[in-house]
Motif scaffolding. Structure first.
Motif, PDB file in Angstrom:
ATOM      1  N   PHE A 178      -4.836  44.223  -8.751  1.00  0.00           N
ATOM      2  CA  PHE A 178      -4.231  45.400  -9.371  1.00  0.00           C
ATOM      3  C   PHE A 178      -5.275  46.466  -9.673  1.00  0.00           C
ATOM      4  N   GLU A 179      -6.461  46.049 -10.050  1.00  0.00           N
ATOM      5  CA  GLU A 179      -7.529  47.018 -10.338  1.00  0.00           C
ATOM      6  C   GLU A 179      -7.875  47.845  -9.101  1.00  0.00           C
ATOM      7  N   SER A 180      -7.803  47.217  -7.920  1.00  0.00           N
ATOM      8  CA  SER A 180      -8.154  47.946  -6.698  1.00  0.00           C
ATOM      9  C   SER A 180      -7.179  49.075  -6.403  1.00  0.00           C
ATOM     10  N   LEU A 181      -5.976  49.002  -6.970  1.00  0.00           N
ATOM     11  CA  LEU A 181      -4.939  49.986  -6.689  1.00  0.00           C
ATOM     12  C   LEU A 181      -4.685  50.931  -7.854  1.00  0.00           C
ATOM     13  N   GLU A 182      -5.592  50.968  -8.808  1.00  0.00           N
ATOM     14  CA  GLU A 182      -5.446  51.860  -9.959  1.00  0.00           C
ATOM     15  C   GLU A 182      -5.221  53.295  -9.495  1.00  0.00           C
ATOM     16  N   GLY A 183      -4.127  53.906  -9.947  1.00  0.00           N
ATOM     17  CA  GLY A 183      -3.842  55.299  -9.619  1.00  0.00           C
ATOM     18  C   GLY A 183      -2.992  55.503  -8.388  1.00  0.00           C
ATOM     19  N   ALA A 184      -2.611  54.436  -7.694  1.00  0.00           N
ATOM     20  CA  ALA A 184      -1.783  54.582  -6.495  1.00  0.00           C
ATOM     21  C   ALA A 184      -0.388  55.056  -6.862  1.00  0.00           C
ATOM     22  N   ARG A 185       0.201  55.871  -5.992  1.00  0.00           N
ATOM     23  CA  ARG A 185       1.569  56.332  -6.228  1.00  0.00           C
ATOM     24  C   ARG A 185       2.531  55.154  -6.134  1.00  0.00           C
ATOM     25  N   LYS A 215       4.855  35.696 -12.736  1.00  0.00           N
ATOM     26  CA  LYS A 215       4.745  36.220 -14.110  1.00  0.00           C
ATOM     27  C   LYS A 215       3.541  37.133 -14.254  1.00  0.00           C
ATOM     28  N   MET A 216       2.421  36.745 -13.615  1.00  0.00           N
ATOM     29  CA  MET A 216       1.225  37.577 -13.697  1.00  0.00           C
ATOM     30  C   MET A 216       1.421  38.911 -12.976  1.00  0.00           C
ATOM     31  N   LEU A 217       2.175  38.896 -11.893  1.00  0.00           N
ATOM     32  CA  LEU A 217       2.479  40.159 -11.216  1.00  0.00           C
ATOM     33  C   LEU A 217       3.205  41.111 -12.155  1.00  0.00           C
ATOM     34  N   ARG A 218       4.200  40.605 -12.866  1.00  0.00           N
ATOM     35  CA  ARG A 218       4.951  41.453 -13.789  1.00  0.00           C
ATOM     36  C   ARG A 218       4.053  41.991 -14.892  1.00  0.00           C
ATOM     37  N   GLU A 219       3.222  41.111 -15.440  1.00  0.00           N
ATOM     38  CA  GLU A 219       2.338  41.524 -16.535  1.00  0.00           C
ATOM     39  C   GLU A 219       1.405  42.653 -16.101  1.00  0.00           C
ATOM     40  N   GLU A 220       0.762  42.463 -14.970  1.00  0.00           N
ATOM     41  CA  GLU A 220      -0.201  43.469 -14.516  1.00  0.00           C
ATOM     42  C   GLU A 220       0.498  44.767 -14.142  1.00  0.00           C
TER      43      GLU A 220
END
Length: 558
Positions: free
Chosen positions: A114-121, A156-161
């Motif tokens: 998720f960090e790698s995609l910070e700011g993606a539309r 669950k981790m996908l939802r959290e992030e």
């Protein structure tokens, strides 16, 4: 190899699927396409792509028309992470393109992803874990409950992030990895559990990727597996069924096609099928198979040569010369019978002049993917008269009469046997000029001529001109009912042997002010031999005269 392989290998079991529907279905529209060249394809390279190559590949995929691109495995290392985050930061992702990344079901890896995609539309995060017995028992030492729990925890981790980053439109994909060798009821159970956690909707569906991670059965069984899952999946309307066939048995394309017939919505693969072991499904072959059936794949392969160059450069793997649609030799015929059929097919296509393609041995018009017709027929010792005639027509615009084709093919065959290699267009043109005495030292050489109208005394035409015989220029004149017969009369007086014209043909080369004429004569000598001549010039009369002189030289040289 074992004399009885059944003592070591088991046949893959059939699927209990009464009243299966896929065999009577057709592919009528393009699926959603996902390129995984930058992830699955890249991890299969001996030397993975650097950032520059990945960017070049990404740009090519966008140009082709891919709207979903799996750009990497961000947690795999700094190169992957930096490339993916760079795409986002530098705004290199077109608004209509959805990038996707892959992660295993581990908290630290998911966070990094998720960090790698910070700011993606918008972006798709692809979660996977293996579910089949061999992986459960051998790799993970887990039972069914443990594997299912791993998938649930990952979801669950996908939802959290995702909830931490509400400005991005997050989409989710889940793969029960090794689906093709897992129990169907367990694959369904795990997918349903993941779906319960992620709560997809019709507007934001989950992607269930059902991969043939290892291809272990015939394609019809894979299609049965896909149809079984679709029949039994709850909330089907909130799910995209994606296929990721590998090619271990060499039937990845067939498995994908049958899987689409079974109801799948999406295909994941690589340009030219690069991937682990024998590769992923080949997107080019799959898409152009659809194209040849009148179904638009909604992808653009009109510059195949440039696509091949880019893929070969980035992957450092050559595209096989016989690769479907893309290989250097894929439209090329060396066999004489094939060449003859293709040549006749092009001629019939031109005469028919309708919109439907129907040329023997060519399931697609090479021009549609940027290939030239010049490469369709190439000549070697296996070739026939149609092959060399096609090359002369494409390269020089000459359309040899059928009888002359047979005569010239003997000269080409002799040259091919002498050099023991493929003949180039230059080789064939050289052989043509030598066979019909169009170059080098000749007995007769036409210098100048004029044709007068019909004489009042006998109504015949009069030919006058100069012919070079050896090193001497000799004036000639002759009479006949036309240019050719008058020229024949004149050169006989200058020492040419007796022969008669039994066939004459001519045609234009090109059009407009640059058009030239080609003329051909078929002759018979006093002793019954058949000899041919050819001539080319911007003036049709001169071309005809040159053809007669060509024949005269051939008679003398025989």
């Amino acid at each position: 190899m074992l004399r009885d392989p059944s003592v070591k290998y088991r046949a893959f079991p059939q699927i209990d699927l009464p009243n299966r529907q896929w065999p009577s279905q057709s592919i009528t529209k393009a699926p959603r396409w996902l390129s995984t060249d930058l992830r699955d394809g890249n991890q299969a390279l001996a030397d993975p792509m650097d950032a520059d190559k990945k960017q070049r590949f990404f740009d090519m995929l966008v140009k082709i028309g891919l709207k979903e691109i799996e750009v990497g495995f961000p947690s795999a290392g700094a190169t992957e992470f930096d490339f993916i985050s760079g795409l986002v930061r530098q705004d290199r992702i077109p608004e209509d393109v959805m990038v996707q990344v892959l992660t295993q079901s581990r908290r630290d890896l998911i966070q990094k992803t998720f960090e790698s995609l910070e700011g993606a539309r918008t972006a798709t995060v692809h979660l996977y874990n293996a579910v089949s017995p061999a992986w459960r028992e051998v790799v993970f030492n887990m039972d069914r409950a443990g594997v299912k729990a791993l998938a649930i925890e990952g979801a669950k981790m996908l939802r959290e992030e995702a909830e931490k980053r509400p400005d991005t439109d997050w989409r989710f994909e889940y793969s029960p990895e090794t689906f093709s060798t897992a129990e169907l009821d367990f694959s369904l159970e795990v997918c349903e559990a993941v779906q319960d956690i992620l709560e997809p909707t019709v507007e934001k569906p989950i992607i269930f990727n059902l991969p043939a991670t290892v291809e272990c059965s015939t394609p019809n069984i894979y299609a049965d597996q896909i149809e079984w899952m679709i029949r039994n999946l709850s909330r089907r309307e909130a799910a995209i069924i994606s296929l990721h066939p590998h090619n271990d048995r060499g039937t990845g394309v067939a498995a994908a096609e049958l899987g689409l017939m079974a109801g799948a919505d999406r295909i994941e693969g690589c340009i030219f099928g690069n991937g682990e072991r024998t590769g992923n499904v080949d997107l080019v072959t799959l898409a152009l198979n659809m194209y040849t059936q009148g179904v638009s794949p909604e992808l653009d392969f009109s510059d195949m040569e440039e696509i091949v160059k880019t893929v070969e450069y980035c992957n450092q793997i050559p595209v096989h010369p016989r690769h479907p649609y893309a290989g250097e030799l894929v439209f090329t015929a060396f066999s004489g019978s094939h060449q003859d059929a293709i040549k006749k097919g092009f001629e019939a296509q031109e005469k028919r002049n309708d919109q439907f393609w129907n040329v023997p041995y060519l399931p697609i018009d090479p021009a549609d993917i940027g290939a030239s017709y010049e490469a369709v027929i190439r000549v070697n010792s296996q070739s026939g008269k149609g092959g060399m005639a096609w090359v002369l027509q494409q390269d020089k615009g000459l359309r040899l009469p059928k009888a002359m084709q047979a005569d010239f093919s003997r000269a080409v065959q002799k040259k091919a046997d002498e050099v023991s290699r493929e003949l180039t267009s230059a080789d064939i043109w050289d052989a043509f000029q030598k066979a019909y005495r169009l170059e080098g030292a000749q007995y007769f050489e036409l210098m100048t001529f004029s044709e007068q109208g019909r004489a009042k005394s006998d109504g015949q035409r009069v030919f006058t001109g100069d012919v070079k015989i050896g090193h001497k220029v000799t004036p000639i004149s002759g009479r006949g009912n036309g240019l050719i017969s008058a020229l024949l009369d004149g050169i006989r007086e200058a020492g040419a042997p007796e022969f008669e014209i039994i066939d004459y043909q001519e045609h234009a080369i090109g059009a407009g002010t640059d058009a030239r004429a080609a003329a051909y004569v078929q002759c018979k000598t006093k002793d019954g031999r058949t000899v041919f001549g050819a001539g080319m010039d911007s003036d049709v009369a001169t071309a005809s005269a040159r053809a007669v002189i060509s024949a005269a030289n051939s008679v003398l040289a025989a």
